[in-house]
Scaffold this motif. Structure first.
Motif, PDB file in Angstrom:
ATOM      1  N   ASP A  50       0.825  -1.206   0.000  1.00  0.00           N
ATOM      2  CA  ASP A  50       0.000   0.000   0.000  1.00  0.00           C
ATOM      3  C   ASP A  50       0.857   1.253   0.000  1.00  0.00           C
ATOM      4  O   ASP A  50       1.889   1.290   0.680  1.00  0.00           O
ATOM      5  N   ALA A  52       0.450   3.797   1.655  1.00  0.00           N
ATOM      6  CA  ALA A  52       0.603   4.278   3.031  1.00  0.00           C
ATOM      7  C   ALA A  52       1.887   3.764   3.682  1.00  0.00           C
ATOM      8  O   ALA A  52       2.415   4.384   4.613  1.00  0.00           O
ATOM      9  N   GLY A 163      -6.405   2.114  -9.850  1.00  0.00           N
ATOM     10  CA  GLY A 163      -5.811   1.510  -8.656  1.00  0.00           C
ATOM     11  C   GLY A 163      -6.860   0.896  -7.748  1.00  0.00           C
ATOM     12  O   GLY A 163      -8.054   0.848  -8.082  1.00  0.00           O
ATOM     13  N   VAL A 165      -8.159   1.706  -4.675  1.00  0.00           N
ATOM     14  CA  VAL A 165      -9.224   2.574  -4.168  1.00  0.00           C
ATOM     15  C   VAL A 165     -10.056   3.127  -5.331  1.00  0.00           C
ATOM     16  O   VAL A 165     -11.284   3.121  -5.300  1.00  0.00           O
ATOM     17  N   GLY A 185      -2.899   7.012 -15.368  1.00  0.00           N
ATOM     18  CA  GLY A 185      -1.695   7.156 -16.179  1.00  0.00           C
ATOM     19  C   GLY A 185      -1.625   6.104 -17.283  1.00  0.00           C
ATOM     20  O   GLY A 185      -1.339   4.942 -17.010  1.00  0.00           O
ATOM     21  N   LYS A 189      -4.717   1.707 -18.828  1.00  0.00           N
ATOM     22  CA  LYS A 189      -5.480   1.872 -17.583  1.00  0.00           C
ATOM     23  C   LYS A 189      -6.793   2.601 -17.872  1.00  0.00           C
ATOM     24  O   LYS A 189      -7.847   2.256 -17.323  1.00  0.00           O
ATOM     25  N   GLY A 251      -5.665  10.529  -0.304  1.00  0.00           N
ATOM     26  CA  GLY A 251      -4.211  10.340  -0.323  1.00  0.00           C
ATOM     27  C   GLY A 251      -3.578  11.323  -1.278  1.00  0.00           C
ATOM     28  O   GLY A 251      -4.270  12.068  -1.983  1.00  0.00           O
ATOM     29  N   ILE A 253      -0.416  10.516  -3.340  1.00  0.00           N
ATOM     30  CA  ILE A 253       0.754   9.689  -3.670  1.00  0.00           C
ATOM     31  C   ILE A 253       1.819  10.465  -4.454  1.00  0.00           C
ATOM     32  O   ILE A 253       3.001  10.135  -4.353  1.00  0.00           O
ATOM     33  N   SER A 254       1.418  11.520  -5.160  1.00  0.00           N
ATOM     34  CA  SER A 254       2.424  12.287  -5.922  1.00  0.00           C
ATOM     35  C   SER A 254       3.400  12.996  -4.981  1.00  0.00           C
ATOM     36  O   SER A 254       4.445  13.472  -5.421  1.00  0.00           O
ATOM     37  N   VAL A 283      -9.447   5.334   6.784  1.00  0.00           N
ATOM     38  CA  VAL A 283     -10.321   4.167   6.637  1.00  0.00           C
ATOM     39  C   VAL A 283     -10.700   3.531   7.977  1.00  0.00           C
ATOM     40  O   VAL A 283     -11.833   3.105   8.173  1.00  0.00           O
ATOM     41  N   GLY A 329       3.747   3.896 -10.876  1.00  0.00           N
ATOM     42  CA  GLY A 329       2.538   3.611 -11.659  1.00  0.00           C
ATOM     43  C   GLY A 329       2.626   2.274 -12.384  1.00  0.00           C
ATOM     44  O   GLY A 329       1.922   2.043 -13.361  1.00  0.00           O
ATOM     45  N   ASN A 331       1.958  -0.748 -11.084  1.00  0.00           N
ATOM     46  CA  ASN A 331       0.909  -1.708 -10.715  1.00  0.00           C
ATOM     47  C   ASN A 331      -0.340  -1.414 -11.523  1.00  0.00           C
ATOM     48  O   ASN A 331      -0.656  -0.258 -11.802  1.00  0.00           O
TER      49      ASN A 331
HETATM   50  N1  LIG Z   1      -7.030   7.709   3.765  1.00  0.00           N
HETATM   51  C1  LIG Z   1      -7.043   6.386   3.849  1.00  0.00           C
HETATM   52  O1  LIG Z   1      -7.525   5.796   4.807  1.00  0.00           O
HETATM   53  C2  LIG Z   1      -6.449   5.595   2.715  1.00  0.00           C
HETATM   54  C3  LIG Z   1      -6.589   4.203   2.656  1.00  0.00           C
HETATM   55  C4  LIG Z   1      -6.070   3.526   1.546  1.00  0.00           C
HETATM   56  C5  LIG Z   1      -5.409   4.240   0.552  1.00  0.00           C
HETATM   57  N2  LIG Z   1      -5.266   5.587   0.688  1.00  0.00           N
HETATM   58  C6  LIG Z   1      -4.612   6.380  -0.368  1.00  0.00           C
HETATM   59  O2  LIG Z   1      -5.316   6.165  -1.576  1.00  0.00           O
HETATM   60  C7  LIG Z   1      -4.433   6.357  -2.668  1.00  0.00           C
HETATM   61  C8  LIG Z   1      -4.548   5.149  -3.618  1.00  0.00           C
HETATM   62  O3  LIG Z   1      -4.103   3.990  -2.930  1.00  0.00           O
HETATM   63  P1  LIG Z   1      -4.212   2.555  -3.623  1.00  0.00           P
HETATM   64  O4  LIG Z   1      -3.881   1.565  -2.603  1.00  0.00           O
HETATM   65  O5  LIG Z   1      -5.495   2.491  -4.323  1.00  0.00           O
HETATM   66  O6  LIG Z   1      -3.007   2.612  -4.672  1.00  0.00           O
HETATM   67  P2  LIG Z   1      -3.108   2.322  -6.236  1.00  0.00           P
HETATM   68  O7  LIG Z   1      -3.943   3.414  -6.831  1.00  0.00           O
HETATM   69  O8  LIG Z   1      -3.485   0.919  -6.454  1.00  0.00           O
HETATM   70  O9  LIG Z   1      -1.601   2.479  -6.700  1.00  0.00           O
HETATM   71  C9  LIG Z   1      -0.963   3.717  -6.716  1.00  0.00           C
HETATM   72  C10 LIG Z   1      -1.184   4.435  -8.070  1.00  0.00           C
HETATM   73  O10 LIG Z   1      -0.957   5.816  -7.873  1.00  0.00           O
HETATM   74  C11 LIG Z   1      -0.649   6.389  -9.126  1.00  0.00           C
HETATM   75  N3  LIG Z   1       0.464   7.338  -8.988  1.00  0.00           N
HETATM   76  C12 LIG Z   1       1.720   7.075  -8.542  1.00  0.00           C
HETATM   77  N4  LIG Z   1       2.463   8.195  -8.579  1.00  0.00           N
HETATM   78  C13 LIG Z   1       1.650   9.179  -9.067  1.00  0.00           C
HETATM   79  C14 LIG Z   1       1.842  10.581  -9.335  1.00  0.00           C
HETATM   80  N5  LIG Z   1       3.003  11.169  -9.119  1.00  0.00           N
HETATM   81  N6  LIG Z   1       0.788  11.273  -9.830  1.00  0.00           N
HETATM   82  C15 LIG Z   1      -0.403  10.673 -10.061  1.00  0.00           C
HETATM   83  N7  LIG Z   1      -0.647   9.363  -9.818  1.00  0.00           N
HETATM   84  C16 LIG Z   1       0.376   8.631  -9.329  1.00  0.00           C
HETATM   85  C17 LIG Z   1      -0.255   5.246 -10.060  1.00  0.00           C
HETATM   86  O11 LIG Z   1      -1.292   5.069 -11.011  1.00  0.00           O
HETATM   87  P3  LIG Z   1      -1.212   5.781 -12.463  1.00  0.00           P
HETATM   88  O12 LIG Z   1      -0.547   4.784 -13.341  1.00  0.00           O
HETATM   89  O13 LIG Z   1      -2.629   6.046 -12.785  1.00  0.00           O
HETATM   90  O14 LIG Z   1      -0.379   7.006 -12.291  1.00  0.00           O
HETATM   91  C18 LIG Z   1      -0.185   4.049  -9.134  1.00  0.00           C
HETATM   92  O15 LIG Z   1      -0.513   2.851  -9.795  1.00  0.00           O
HETATM   93  C19 LIG Z   1      -3.048   6.561  -2.085  1.00  0.00           C
HETATM   94  O16 LIG Z   1      -2.788   7.937  -2.036  1.00  0.00           O
HETATM   95  C20 LIG Z   1      -3.183   5.999  -0.688  1.00  0.00           C
HETATM   96  O17 LIG Z   1      -2.267   6.551   0.210  1.00  0.00           O
HETATM   97  C21 LIG Z   1      -5.771   6.268   1.743  1.00  0.00           C
END
Ligand SMILES: NC(=O)c1ccc[n+]([C@@H]2O[C@H](COP(=O)([O-])OP(=O)(O)OC[C@H]3O[C@@H](n4cnc5c(N)ncnc54)[C@H](OP(=O)(O)O)[C@@H]3O)[C@@H](O)[C@H]2O)c1
Length: 342
Positions: A50, A52, A163, A165, A185, A189, A251, A253-254, A283, A329, A331
């Motif tokens: 993750d 996180a 992704g 979420v 991206g 996708k 989140g 992530i950037s 969450v 990016g 995954n």
């Molecule tokens: N608040 C909470 O409780 C909670 C819980 C879970 C997750 N989150 C957050 O939710 C977000 C998504 O998590 P996930 O587990 O679903 O991950 P995910 O989307 O499955 O994987 C991360 C994706 O982020 C994108 N990414 C990476 N670097 C980037 C950048 N610089 N600019 C734009 N997109 C970028 C990539 O997709 P692309 O190929 O499309 O760029 C990558 O595949 C994260 O920010 C995470 O921290 C928060």
């Protein structure tokens, strides 16, 4: 006797600066100790990787304490109980909880940090319990419904759309009758979220301008923005929001590997002009309601209205490189590391 089992563990050796490096990890092996009354041994099968995790490697105050130096890296996992002196779990049960990046978790069956609960592989394939039926799905479901409060006909934009979420956010919003536009991206996708998941459109932020994409695909503006990425994409969406828009800060992530301070939104006055709201979510605040969300999404899955994609990489030794896939990016779907056979 479990002492014949060897436990390989990834421990945090140093706090990363920027992207995690191999030298930020140490690898240890130790025999699995014998258990006492009330304890279990869980063999990890799937580890949830993750974004996180990058935050947990930093020092400083957050919603959860940082992983300590030399501690086994924290990770959610699904595993099988291979030894038990507890009435809570029997040998052969599949459980989900914070197993850590290691082959075996050993401790009290009711350990609050690990928070194990049973999962039933007859109900859904085990990796689904790390995706829509697990933590990312719960994040999406409660973030969208409780904070976004979608109404039929509204326009929902979600970044990180392909992704873990993002997939669920878009599909739940479709179930609620919204117009859904993803941001992701790459063409593959974007094609996936439109053609397989049923989003109305997807903007490829690597292949063109997000601003132009929003103008084209959200002609009536944006009512809800579910933000998974922060940075420039958040700033751009802010220029297109409607009156009383809701922005869910899930989140950024950037920003997670920045070596300079996090970039905040320059266009935040759009919130004032549009009487809009931006709200963060974590969450775990909804833990008591997870079964209700899993039941509803499980029902949609059974009806063929809802699907998820997982990206499963093999081998505990591949943990450091696999984690980086999230930030590059690479995954495609929920990123999972399989470390043993089911
Ligand atoms: N608040 C909470 O409780 C909670 C819980 C879970 C997750 N989150 C957050 O939710 C977000 C998504 O998590 P996930 O587990 O679903 O991950 P995910 O989307 O499955 O994987 C991360 C994706 O982020 C994108 N990414 C990476 N670097 C980037 C950048 N610089 N600019 C734009 N997109 C970028 C990539 O997709 P692309 O190929 O499309 O760029 C990558 O595949 C994260 O920010 C995470 O921290 C928060």
């Amino acid at each position: 006797m479990t002492s014949a089992l060897v436990n390989k563990q990834f421990r945090l050796a140093a706090r990363p600066v920027g992207m995690p490096k191999n030298s930020d990890w140490s690898v240890t092996t130790e025999p699995v100790r014998d258990i006492v009354d009330g304890e279990i041994v869980v063999q990890s099968i799937y580890l949830s990787l993750d974004p996180a995790m990058r935050g947990w490697m930093n020092e400083g105050k957050s919603y959860i304490r940082p992983v300590a130096i030399n501690e086994v890296m924290r990770a959610g996992g699904i595993g099988k109980v291979v030894a038990s002196k507890s009435t809570k779990f029997a040998v052969g049960d599949y459980v989900s909880g914070a197993t850590g990046v290691q082959n075996y978790w050993v401790g009290a069956a009711d350990d609050k940090t690990a928070a194990f609960y049973k999962v039933d592989p007859k109900m859904a394939p085990l990796p689904k319990f790390m995706n829509a039926l697990g933590m990312p799905g719960m994040t999406a479901y409660f973030g969208l419904l409780d904070v976004g409060m979608p109404k039929a006909g509204e326009t929902v934009v979600v970044s990180g759309a392909a992704g873990a979420v993002g997939q669920t956010v878009g599909q739940v919003a479709k179930q609620k009758g919204c117009r859904v536009v993803g941001i992701a991206g790459g063409k593959d996708k974007c094609d996936f979220v439109v053609n397989e998941l049923g989003f109305d459109a997807c903007i490829d932020y690597k292949g063109g301008s997000v601003k132009d994409g929003l103008k084209e695909h959200c002609p009536n503006g944006v009512d809800i923005y579910f933000d998974n990425v922060g940075g420039e994409i958040l700033d751009t969406v802010l220029t297109r929001i409607n009156m009383k828009a809701r922005i869910i800060i899930c989140g950024a992530i950037s920003q997670y590997n920045n070596t300079t301070p996090v970039k905040g939104p320059a266009n935040y006055l759009s919130l004032l002009v549009n009487r809009a709201r931006m709200e963060g979510i974590v969450v775990f605040d909804n833990a008591a309601r997870f079964p209700e969300a899993a039941a509803e999404m499980g029902k949609w899955m059974a009806q063929g209205k809802f699907q998820t994609r997982e990206d499963i990489v093999q081998g505990l030794d591949n943990f450091p490189d696999t984690l980086l896939m999230l930030f590059e990016g690479k995954n495609f779907g929920k990123l999972i590391l399989q470390v043993a056979q089911e």
